[in-house]
Motif scaffolding. Structure first.
Motif, short mmCIF file in Angstrom:
data_model
loop_
_atom_site.label_atom_id
_atom_site.label_comp_id
_atom_site.label_asym_id
_atom_site.label_seq_id
_atom_site.Cartn_x
_atom_site.Cartn_y
_atom_site.Cartn_z
N SER A 141 33.54 39.51 33.97
CA SER A 141 34.77 39.89 32.91
C SER A 141 34.88 38.71 31.74
CB SER A 141 35.81 38.69 34.33
OG SER A 141 35.56 37.41 33.95
N ASN A 169 42.87 46.85 31.72
CA ASN A 169 43.12 46.28 33.03
C ASN A 169 44.68 46.32 34.05
OD1 ASN A 169 40.24 45.14 32.83
ND2 ASN A 169 41.08 43.32 32.64
N LYS A 198 39.43 39.90 39.86
CA LYS A 198 38.69 38.36 39.70
C LYS A 198 39.94 37.47 39.94
CE LYS A 198 37.37 34.73 38.67
NZ LYS A 198 36.29 33.98 39.53
N SER A 218 43.19 40.08 38.15
CA SER A 218 42.81 41.43 37.47
C SER A 218 42.18 41.86 38.41
CB SER A 218 42.40 40.83 36.23
OG SER A 218 41.74 41.86 35.32
N SER A 250 39.51 46.09 37.04
CA SER A 250 38.25 46.15 36.03
C SER A 250 38.06 47.83 36.51
CB SER A 250 37.56 45.75 35.27
OG SER A 250 37.00 46.78 34.82
N TYR A 296 33.37 36.56 37.32
CA TYR A 296 34.42 35.38 36.26
C TYR A 296 32.92 35.96 35.30
CZ TYR A 296 34.54 31.69 33.04
OH TYR A 296 34.67 31.15 31.83
#
Length: 586
Positions: free
Chosen positions: A533, A33, A58, A49, A51, A530
Motif C-alpha cells: 500500500s 482508492n 488495508k 481502504s 485498492s 501495508y
C-alpha cells in the motif's frame, strides 16, 4: 495436495475486490482508492481502504490487510479452502477436490446438512403428538402458523435419544451429532440428545445455513434456555439470531432485543429488522456484523436492572462500530413482546419514533444514582455527567447535552459548559501525552505490528520492502534483480516472500498479493498489505532496484562484520580464561 495455482490465479482475476468488499462495507471513492468503516474493528472515522489497482484491502487502524481470499477468511472466520470455495461459488467456478482440505470441506458440509435435517425433524415433531406441549406454548405466546414456519420453530421430545435415532435412519452416527453439538456424552461415555423437552429455535446464518439451535425448556429444568456450543460451523460471538431475515429489511435500522421470542414477536408484528444476540451479551463482533447492514441501532432490552446494564454495555460497542444508537424505554410492559400484546403494533411503532438518544439515556441512568436535592450529590452528578459529555467528539453535541444536564440539575448552562470544558481539556492532555510517546519513537512506527515479524535491521528491511513491492506491482521486473535472493535479506518474512515472488514470476503465475494467501499467515498478509500500500514509482524502477540492492548488500556486510567481531571477541575471552586458569595451577 494444494489447490492448483492456475485455478487460484483465474479465480482472483474473475473477482473484483471492490465489488466483493462492497457487499459488506459501504465504500466511498476518494482518489484512486475506496474508503469505508473497517468491518474488523470498531471505528467512527474510515481507515479501511480498498485498492482496485493493487487488488488489496488495508485497514490503517487495526492493521488487517490482504486480498480477496483473506477478506473472506477474516470476515466469516473461514479457512483458506473455505474462503476459496465461497469466492469460487460467487463467480461460477468449482474448486478441484484434493487431499485433506477436501476432507475438511466435506466435514463442514456434512455438519451443515446434519443441522438442516435436525431442524426439519424438530419442526415435524412440533406438529406430532410428542410436540403438543410445545405447540400449545407457542400458540399461547400468540405466534401464528406462518411465523412458526418462517422461523422453522420445532420441538425436541422428552427423550434421551429421539434425535439420535431419527438421524441414524438418515445415515448420521453419534459422532456426527457430537461434532454438531446436537448430542453430549457423560462421564460414563454414554451419548444422548443435548436438547430434550424443549421448544427449538434454529439459528441461521446470513447465507441461509442452519448452524446451531436454541431451546426453551417446558418444565422447571435449568437452564431455561439452552444453546448450541461452538462448533466448526457455529460461533455465538460471530452470529446474530434472525439477521438472515433482518438484513433484507428496508427499515434502515436494526432493533436489538434480549431474546428469541421478543425478536420473533416483533417480526410477526411487521418489524422485520429485529435481531437478538445468542445466549451471550452483545460483543464487538456482533456490533461490527450489524454495522455491515445497518446505520442505526435501537436497543429494546428489558426495563429491569439486567436490561439497563446490558444496554449500557452495548451502547459504546455499537457506537464504535459506526452505528447511530438510540434506546427504547417502555412503560407498562417489561419487554417488546408484552408491550405489543398489551398496547398493539401502532403503539410500538410510535414508541420507536420516540426512542431516546443514547446520551440522554445514559444521563438519565447517571441521574438515578444521585439525590439531586442534596447539593453534594448534585455536584457528583454534574461531574460524572461532564465526563460522559466530554467524551463526545462534536462541540455541538457537547453544548446540547451539557444544556440537558444543566437543566436536570437546575444550574446555568454556562456553569455546566465550564465543567465540561475542564473534563474535555483533561481528556485532550491525556491523549496528547499518549501520542507524544508514540512520536518520540519513530523507528517503532516502521516496524510490523506483529511482534513475531519485527525487523532486526530497519534500514535493510525498508529496502527489502521496496524490492518486494516492485515485484508485487510488476512481475516483469523479476529478471532485473541482479541475482539477489531472499537469503541475503535481514527479514525472514521478506526474504521468503521475495523468493516466492521470483519463482511465481518465472513460472508465469500471478504475483498479486491475493495469490500468496495460501502461503502466508494472517499476520504476514496483514503486513504485506501495508508494504504494497506504500507509494512506489514504477517509472524509475530500474534505479530503485539498484538503490535497494545496494542498501541490502551494504547492511548485510555490516551484519557479517559484526558477527565476525563477535566471534573474535568470544575466542579472545576463551583464550584469556584458559591462560588465567593455567597460571593459577600449582
Amino acid at each position: 495436495m494444494a489447490i492448483p495455482e492456475p485455478f487460484l490465479d483465474e479465480l482472483l482475476d474473475r473477482t473484483d475486490i471492490v465489488d466483493l468488499v462492497s457487499e459488506s462495507v459501504r465504500l466511498t471513492q476518494k482518489g484512486r482508492n475506496y474508503w469505508g468503516l473497517c468491518p474488523f474493528h470498531s471505528e467512527k472515522t474510515p481507515s479501511f481502504s480498498v485498492s482496485a489497482d493493487k487488488r488489496i484491502f488495508k485497514c490503517f487502524g487495526c492493521g488487517k490487510g490482504g486480498g480477496a481470499i483473506n477478506f473472506v477468511m477474516e470476515l466469516d472466520n473461514l479457512s483458506f479452502r473455505e474462503a476459496v470455495e465461497v469466492l469460487a461459488k460467487r463467480v461460477g467456478m468449482e474448486v478441484p477436490d484434493s487431499g485433506p482440505s477436501a476432507g475438511m470441506r466435506e466435514r463442514r458440509e456434512k455438519l451443515l446438512e446434519l443441522n438442516k435435517q435436525a431442524a426439519r425433524t424438530f419442526h415435524k415433531w412440533l406438529y406430532a403428538p410428542e410436540g403438543a406441549e410445545g405447540l400449545a406454548y407457542l400458540q399461547k405466546r400468540g405466534l401464528s402458523r406462518s411465523t412458526l414456519t418462517n422461523f422453522g420453530l420445532g420441538f425436541a421430545p422428552n427423550s434421551w435419544d429421539a434425535l439420535i435415532q431419527a438421524l441414524a435412519d438418515q445415515g448420521y452416527d453419534k459422532r456426527d451429532l457430537l461434532d454438531a453439538g446436537l448430542a453430549v456424552n457423560n462421564k460414563d461415555g454414554r451419548i444422548y440428545d443435548r436438547f430434550r423437552n424443549r421448544v427449538m429455535f434454529p439459528i441461521i446464518d446470513v447465507r441461509g445455513n442452519v448452524i446451531g439451535f436454541g431451546g426453551r425448556v417446558m418444565d422447571d429444568s435449568t437452564p431455561k434456555y439452552l444453546n448450541s456450543p461452538d462448533t466448526p460451523v457455529y460461533n455465538k460471538s460471530r452470529n446474530v439470531f434472525a439477521l438472515n431475515i433482518a438484513k433484507t429489511s428496508k427499515a434502515g435500522r436494526v432493533i436489538l432485543t434480549e431474546g428469541y421470542m421478543d425478536t420473533i414477536s416483533l417480526h410477526q408484528a411487521g418489524f422485520d429488522c429485529a435481531v437478538a444476540s445468542l445466549g451471550t451479551s452483545l460483543t464487538s463482533e456482533h456490533a461490527q456484523l450489524l454495522a455491515r447492514y445497518f446505520q442505526e441501532a435501537i436497543i429494546s432490552y428489558d426495563g429491569d436492572g439486567a436490561g439497563v446494564a446490558a444496554a449500557q454495555r452495548a451502547i459504546p460497542l455499537l457506537e464504535k462500530a459506526g452505528l447511530k444508537v438510540k434506546v427504547l424505554r417502555m412503560q407498562g410492559a417489561k419487554d417488546p413482546d408484552e408491550f405489543i400484546k398489551r398496547f398493539g403494533r401502532e403503539a410500538f411503532a410510535k414508541l420507536l419514533e420516540r426512542s431516546e438518544n443514547q446520551v440522554d439515556y445514559r444521563l438519565a441512568q447517571i441521574q438515578k444514582k444521585y439525590d439531586l436535592t442534596d447539593d453534594g450529590q448534585k455536584v457528583a452528578f454534574l461531574q460524572e455527567a461532564a465526563q460522559l459529555i466530554a467524551s463526545l467528539s462534536s462541540a455541538v453535541e457537547r453544548e446540547i447535552y451539557g444544556g440537558h444536564a444543566a437543566q436536570t440539575a437546575g444550574i446555568t448552562p454556562e456553569a455546566m459548559a465550564q465543567e465540561i470544558k475542564r473534563a474535555f481539556s483533561a481528556r485532550l492532555r491525556k491523549e496528547k501525552k499518549r501520542q507524544e510517546r508514540i512520536d518520540l519513537s519513530p523507528a517503532s512506527q516502521l516496524q510490523p505490528q506483529a511482534r513475531s515479524l519485527r525487523y532486526d535491521n530497519i534500514r535493510s528491511a525498508r529496502a527489502e520492502e521496496g524490492l518486494v513491492r516492485l515485484l508485487l506491482l510488476d512481475p516483469s521486473l523479476a529478471g532485473q534483480m541482479g541475482g539477489i535472493t531472499g537469503e541475503g535479506f535481514s527479514s525472514p518474512l521478506l526474504g521468503k516472500v521475495f523468493d516466492l515472488l521470483l519463482r511465481r514470476a518465472n513460472e508465469g503465475l500471478s504475483t498479486q498479493l491475493s495469490a500468496l494467501s495460501g502461503h502466508l499467515s494472517g499476520e504476514e498478509m496483514d503486513h504485506l498489505a501495508y508494504v504494497v500500500s506504500q507509494p512506489e514509482s514504477l517509472a524509475h524502477s530500474q534505479q530503485s532496484i539498484r538503490d535497494y540492492i545496494s542498501v541490502i548488500q551494504r547492511e548485510a556486510l555490516r551484519r557479517g562484520a559484526g558477527q565476525e567481531d563477535s566471534l573474535l571477541l568470544a575466542a579472545q575471552r576463551k583464550y584469556q580464561e584458559k591462560k588465567a586458569y593455567m597460571e593459577e595451577k600449582p
